[in-house]
Each structure stands twice: as structure tokens, then as C-alpha cells.
Design an enzyme around this catalytic site. Structure first.
Site, mmCIF file in Angstrom:
data_model
loop_
_atom_site.group_PDB
_atom_site.id
_atom_site.type_symbol
_atom_site.label_atom_id
_atom_site.label_comp_id
_atom_site.label_asym_id
_atom_site.label_seq_id
_atom_site.Cartn_x
_atom_site.Cartn_y
_atom_site.Cartn_z
ATOM 1 N N SER A 34 5.905 12.799 0.709
ATOM 2 C CA SER A 34 5.147 12.170 -0.374
ATOM 3 C C SER A 34 4.715 13.157 -1.456
ATOM 4 O O SER A 34 4.718 12.817 -2.636
ATOM 5 C CB SER A 34 3.927 11.448 0.190
ATOM 6 O OG SER A 34 4.345 10.237 0.773
ATOM 7 N N THR B 223 -1.322 6.065 5.351
ATOM 8 C CA THR B 223 -0.254 5.833 6.329
ATOM 9 C C THR B 223 -0.825 5.752 7.731
ATOM 10 O O THR B 223 -2.052 5.757 7.921
ATOM 11 C CB THR B 223 0.880 6.879 6.189
ATOM 12 O OG1 THR B 223 1.962 6.476 7.042
ATOM 13 C CG2 THR B 223 0.447 8.288 6.566
ATOM 14 N N LYS C 281 -3.625 2.046 8.005
ATOM 15 C CA LYS C 281 -3.301 0.997 7.019
ATOM 16 C C LYS C 281 -4.183 -0.252 7.153
ATOM 17 O O LYS C 281 -4.449 -0.931 6.161
ATOM 18 C CB LYS C 281 -1.817 0.628 7.103
ATOM 19 C CG LYS C 281 -0.924 1.691 6.488
ATOM 20 C CD LYS C 281 0.552 1.348 6.547
ATOM 21 C CE LYS C 281 1.336 2.440 5.818
ATOM 22 N NZ LYS C 281 2.773 2.270 5.897
ATOM 23 N N ASP D 67 -2.664 -9.670 -3.134
ATOM 24 C CA ASP D 67 -2.332 -10.771 -2.224
ATOM 25 C C ASP D 67 -1.538 -10.313 -1.004
ATOM 26 O O ASP D 67 -1.801 -10.751 0.117
ATOM 27 C CB ASP D 67 -1.526 -11.850 -2.966
ATOM 28 C CG ASP D 67 -2.426 -12.623 -3.921
ATOM 29 O OD1 ASP D 67 -3.668 -12.515 -3.767
ATOM 30 O OD2 ASP D 67 -1.886 -13.291 -4.816
ATOM 31 N N ASN E 74 -1.374 0.372 1.818
ATOM 32 C CA ASN E 74 -0.844 1.741 1.752
ATOM 33 C C ASN E 74 -1.223 2.449 0.451
ATOM 34 O O ASN E 74 -0.912 3.623 0.287
ATOM 35 C CB ASN E 74 0.683 1.732 1.904
ATOM 36 C CG ASN E 74 1.367 1.270 0.645
ATOM 37 O OD1 ASN E 74 1.032 0.231 0.111
ATOM 38 N ND2 ASN E 74 2.293 2.063 0.148
ATOM 39 N N SER F 1 2.975 -1.776 9.545
ATOM 40 C CA SER F 1 4.262 -1.813 8.831
ATOM 41 C C SER F 1 5.125 -2.978 9.287
ATOM 42 O O SER F 1 5.914 -3.519 8.507
ATOM 43 C CB SER F 1 5.019 -0.503 9.027
ATOM 44 O OG SER F 1 4.286 0.544 8.434
ATOM 45 N N TYR G 133 12.105 8.152 7.455
ATOM 46 C CA TYR G 133 13.002 8.866 6.533
ATOM 47 C C TYR G 133 13.156 10.340 6.884
ATOM 48 O O TYR G 133 14.002 11.036 6.334
ATOM 49 C CB TYR G 133 12.468 8.748 5.086
ATOM 50 C CG TYR G 133 11.057 9.274 4.968
ATOM 51 C CD1 TYR G 133 9.976 8.417 5.118
ATOM 52 C CD2 TYR G 133 10.809 10.627 4.770
ATOM 53 C CE1 TYR G 133 8.681 8.911 5.061
ATOM 54 C CE2 TYR G 133 9.529 11.120 4.711
ATOM 55 C CZ TYR G 133 8.469 10.262 4.859
ATOM 56 O OH TYR G 133 7.181 10.764 4.817
ATOM 57 N N GLY H 282 14.714 5.030 5.825
ATOM 58 C CA GLY H 282 13.604 4.572 4.990
ATOM 59 C C GLY H 282 13.341 5.353 3.709
ATOM 60 O O GLY H 282 12.308 5.149 3.061
#
Ligand SMILES: Nc1ncnc2c1ncn2[C@@H]1O[C@H](COP(=O)(O)OP(=O)(O)O)[C@@H](O)[C@H]1O
Ligand SMILES: O=C(O)C1=C[C@@H](OP(=O)(O)O)[C@@H](O)[C@H](O)C1
Ligand SMILES: [Mg+2]
Length: 416
Positions: free
Chosen positions: A15, A49, A53, A65, A74, A117, A194, A215
Site C-alpha cells: 500500500s 485491513t 474492517k 451504502d 477499508n 472481505s 497479492y 489480488g
């Protein structure tokens, strides 16, 4: 303005790289134990993360929403001393499915896991007209869930999506939770992990000739959406694509496989130089490691011993990221070598049909003495090279090797 990612196991996260290559230049990875700790930092916005979450929700004044419906947040924006929650993972997953042209209509789908997730992925699937949707879990918490140990009840599964952290770096050796013999109809496995590039789950799926998606693209798009919220501006696709290629360049190894004399060593070195990357040739490493030349190893200890050292070298080097690896032609004879190289690497078969045997000093190559040896070896190995490779690069008179050609074929691979 300060931004960050909060989570409990995030040292391996991409990130920071992503955010600082998009529009913001100060993004930190904050490993915290208690969700309340995030308020000790003066953050304008942050990503959340695993495992926070859902835990963040009580601290928010409002939510979008999708965050409300999924109970998964997230992205958080601080505005007028209030915290607002968003779920941009949803858009990330959606974009990843579009990018890969995945069609769920009429499909039997299994989701692994029932954490936050899994609810984001489920929310997307609810709108895709799937035939059936079941979550395989360790502990049943809701409807449409079953225990992982009952996986053999789902023989008609077409698509499997992992939303757990099993196999995520640095725990890449985590035990696999699925046996693909149970899923003869399965044609696609998606892992939202990922890092590594291919989790154990994806590597195992590929052994069964199942298509896989990791991912990385989802991560990138959720980050883009988060920045759009924090900065209140849109980010164009061109910028996103640039960052995507930056990530591939920084984190994915390019691994050359193929016959002896096909050019793995020569081209690998050229590619590394042109792309300003670190280069490892496994044969050179083997010689360093054993303090012997390759023909000597074969002569003194035999091929079996050589293969043992070769596998040790693969084990030592496979966790590198973003480098060029030239292998020895026989690396494919042991599938474990390939599985390790696939973890962080793209496998490229250099299928050289122009190999010129004039003036070659065979004394450096213990397994081949003449053209006939090469022919026989190629007959045996060519199907294996093809089977394990992500890209086959054919080199012949009309298509000579060039770094540009090599680069283009990698680029094309990631731009279906
Ligand atoms: N000992 C040698 N003598 C002369 N030419 C060689 C020798 N070794 C390799 N070459 C040339 O370099 C090319 C690529 O070899 P190399 O990069 O070592 O391939 P690999 O690593 O795939 O075995 C060969 O096609 C050959 O033309
Ligand atoms: O094909 C093989 O079995 C071998 C290939 C050689 O590497 P190159 O492919 O670079 O020649 C070297 O690893 C060893 O002699 C065994
Ligand atoms: Mg070589």
C-alpha cells in the site's frame, strides 16, 4: 497531510508503494494491536485491513451504502473531526473482475472464509446471477456456510474465491486448505492475496490447469478510490496503469527457463542490464555455493547431487522480488523448483530455434555432447517447459531476441 494503513500484520503490504506512486507522498504502514490506537495519529485519512474492517465501525459517524451493507470498512476519511467509513474494496474487486472478463452468471461459487472481505465479495456476487454461493469456513457464523472439511460436497463448483489470509506473505508456507481433486468442474480460482504474486492456493490450482487471478489489481483500484475520497479529486486510468506496471516491475521476478544453449544466461544478463535490475543465474550460484565448476560437480558427485544443490539454490533465491533469474535447463525436472519460482515470478520459456552449434565448447555442459543429445533432450523437455511457462517466447530467424521484444511480451501478458 498524513495518510496510513492500519492492520495487525502489514509489514509486507504494497500500500505504501501504491499510494505514494498515485497522488499522495506521505503514507505510512501502522501496525497496531488495538483499533483505538489509530486515533493517536493525526491522520487525514486511512485504510483499514485485517482484522479491523468491522471493528472500526463503532468509531464512525457515518458510512457509505456498501460499507453499511457489508459491515466492512477499508477506507476512512476524517472530516470536521468526524470519521466517515467507505468500502472501496468492493470497487476494487468489481474492477478486477471486469479487467479479467470474469462472468459469474449461472456459476456455482465457493468463497473461502467468512470475514469482512468475504462479505465484500459476497455483496458483488449477489448481483451476478450466480447459480449457488457457499462459504467454506473454519467456524460457522451465518447462512450459506459450511465447514472446510465438508468441501467434497461441492463437486459441481465452477469458481473458488479465497478471502482468508491463509498463505499471505510472510506465511507463504501455510498449509493448503483445499484439495482440487474435490473440484473437477472448477475453471477459475481467485485469491485476493497479492503478496506473494501466487499463493500456494493459486500454484496448486495451476497444477490442475485451472485459470488463476491474484489480488494485485483489486489492491490498486481500492487504493485509487480511497485517494479519490481523501483528496476529493478523480485519478485517471493512465496514472493507474502506470502504477500497475510499476508494481509488476518492482515485485515480480522474470524467470527464464528453456533448453541449454537457448540463451537464458546471455539474455538474462542483457535484460537485467537494460532494465536496471538485479540478475541471478542459478548455475553461477550453484558454482559459488559448492565451490566447484558444474562439470566437476557432475563428475565428482553425479547428476543427482547436482539437482540437490540446484534445488537448494532455488530455495535460497526464490523469495527475491523484481529481479531477473536465469535458470539451468534442467530446473523443470523437479516440480518443487517451479512451484517456488512461481511464487514471486513470471515463468518465461525461451524457445530458441536458432541455436547455432558451431564453435561450442561442450566441455562446460556435462549433459550434452552433440546435436543429437540436444534433439533428444528437447523432445523430452519441451512439453514440460510449455506446461509450466506463463509466456513462451519463440526465437527464430525472423524473430530474433531483443530486450524490447521481451519487455513487450511481459507487458502484453499483464494487459490481456
Ligand atoms: N561455450 C560456448 N562457446 C561458444 N558459444 C557459446 C558457448 N556457450 C554459449 N554460446 C552461445 O551463446 C548462446 C546462448 O548460450 P547461454 O546464454 O549460455 O544459454 P543457456 O544459459 O540457455 O544455456 C548459444 O546459443 C551460443 O551461440
Ligand atoms: O539442462 C540441464 O540439465 C543443465 C543445464 C545447464 O544450464 P544451461 O541451461 O544454462 O546450459 C546446467 O544447469 C547443467 O549443466 C544442467
Ligand atoms: Mg545458462
Amino acid at each position: 497531510m498524513k495518510f496510513a494503513l492500519i492492520g495487525s500484520n502489514i509489514s509486507q503490504s504494497y500500500s505504501k508503494t501504491i499510494h505514494e506512486n498515485l497522488l499522495i507522498n506521505n503514507y505510512q504502514l501502522l501496525q497496531i494491536k488495538d483499533i483505538k490506537d489509530v486515533f493517536n495519529y493525526d491522520l487525514k485519512g486511512f485504510n483499514v485491513t485485517h482484522p479491523f474492517k468491522e471493528d472500526i465501525i463503532p468509531y464512525l459517524s457515518s458510512m457509505d451504502d456498501i460499507a453499511k451493507e457489508t459491515r466492512a470498512v477499508n477506507t476512512v476519511l476524517k472530516k470536521n473531526n468526524h470519521y466517515i467509513g467507505f468500502n472501496t474494496d468492493y470497487e476494487g474487486f468489481k474492477a478486477m473482475m471486469a479487467y479479467n472478463h470474469v462472468d459469474f452468471q449461472g456459476k456455482n461459487v465457493l468463497i473461502l472464509g467468512n470475514g469482512a472481505s468475504s462479505r465484500t465479495v459476497e455483496h458483488y456476487l449477489m448481483k451476478q446471477n450466480v447459480k449457488s454461493l457457499t462459504k467454506l469456513v473454519r467456524t460457522i457464523k451465518g447462512d450459506h456456510e459450511d465447514l472446510i472439511k465438508n468441501q467434497n460436497k461441492y463437486m459441481d463448483t465452477h469458481i473458488i474465491i479465497n478471502t482468508t489470509t491463509v498463505g499471505m506473505s510472510p506465511h507463504t508456507k501455510d498449509k493448503l486448505i483445499l484439495n482440487f481433486h474435490n473440484f473437477p468442474e472448477c475453471t477459475l480460482v481467485i485469491d485476493i492475496i497479492y503478496n506473494p504474486y501466487r499463493s500456494k492456493l493459486l500454484i496448486e490450482a495451476e497444477k490442475f490447469n485451472i485459470k488463476t487471478i491474484n489480488g494485485l489489481y483489486m489492491l490498486l483500484i481500492q487504493a485509487k478510490k480511497a485517494q479519490e475520497i481523501w483528496l476529493n479529486q478523480t485519478i485517471d486510468l493512465n496514472t493507474v496503469n502506470k502504477v500497475y506496471h510499476h508494481l509488476i516491475n518492482q515485485y515480480i521476478n522474470l524467470v527464464l527457463i528453456g533448453m541449454p544453449l537457448s540463451g537464458k544466461t546471455t539474455y538474462g544478463q542483457l535484460i537485467a542490464k537494460a532494465l536496471n535490475k538485479k540478475w541471478i543465474d542459478t548455475d553461477i550460484k550453484i558454482e559459488e555455493y559448492s565451490q566447484l565448476k558444474i562439470p566437476q560437480i557432475f563428475k565428482l558427485s553425479g547428476e543427482e547431487k547436482f539437482r540437490e544443490i540446484e534445488s537448494q539454490v532455488i530455495d535460497l533465491i526464490h523469495q527475491n522480488q523484481g529481479i531477473i533469474i536465469s535458470t539451468g535447463g534442467g530446473v523443470i525436472l523437479n516440480h518443487t523448483n517451479i512451484e517456488k519460482l512461481k511464487e514471486n515470478g513470471l515463468i518465461i520459456y525461451i524457445n530458441n530455434q536458432t541455436t547455432n552449434l558451431n564453435n561450442i565448447d561442450f566441455s562446460h555442459r556435462p549433459l550434452i555432447n552433440n546435436l543429437d543429445d540436444i534433439k533428444k533432450m528437447k523432445e523430452k523437455r519441451d512439453p514440460i517447459y510449455k506446461e509450466v511457462a506463463d509466456i513462451e517466447m519463440i526465437i527464430d530467424e525472423s524473430n530474433p531476441f531483443s530486450v524490447e521484444r521481451f519487455r513487450d511480451s511481459v507487458y502484453e501478458y499483464f494487459n490481456h
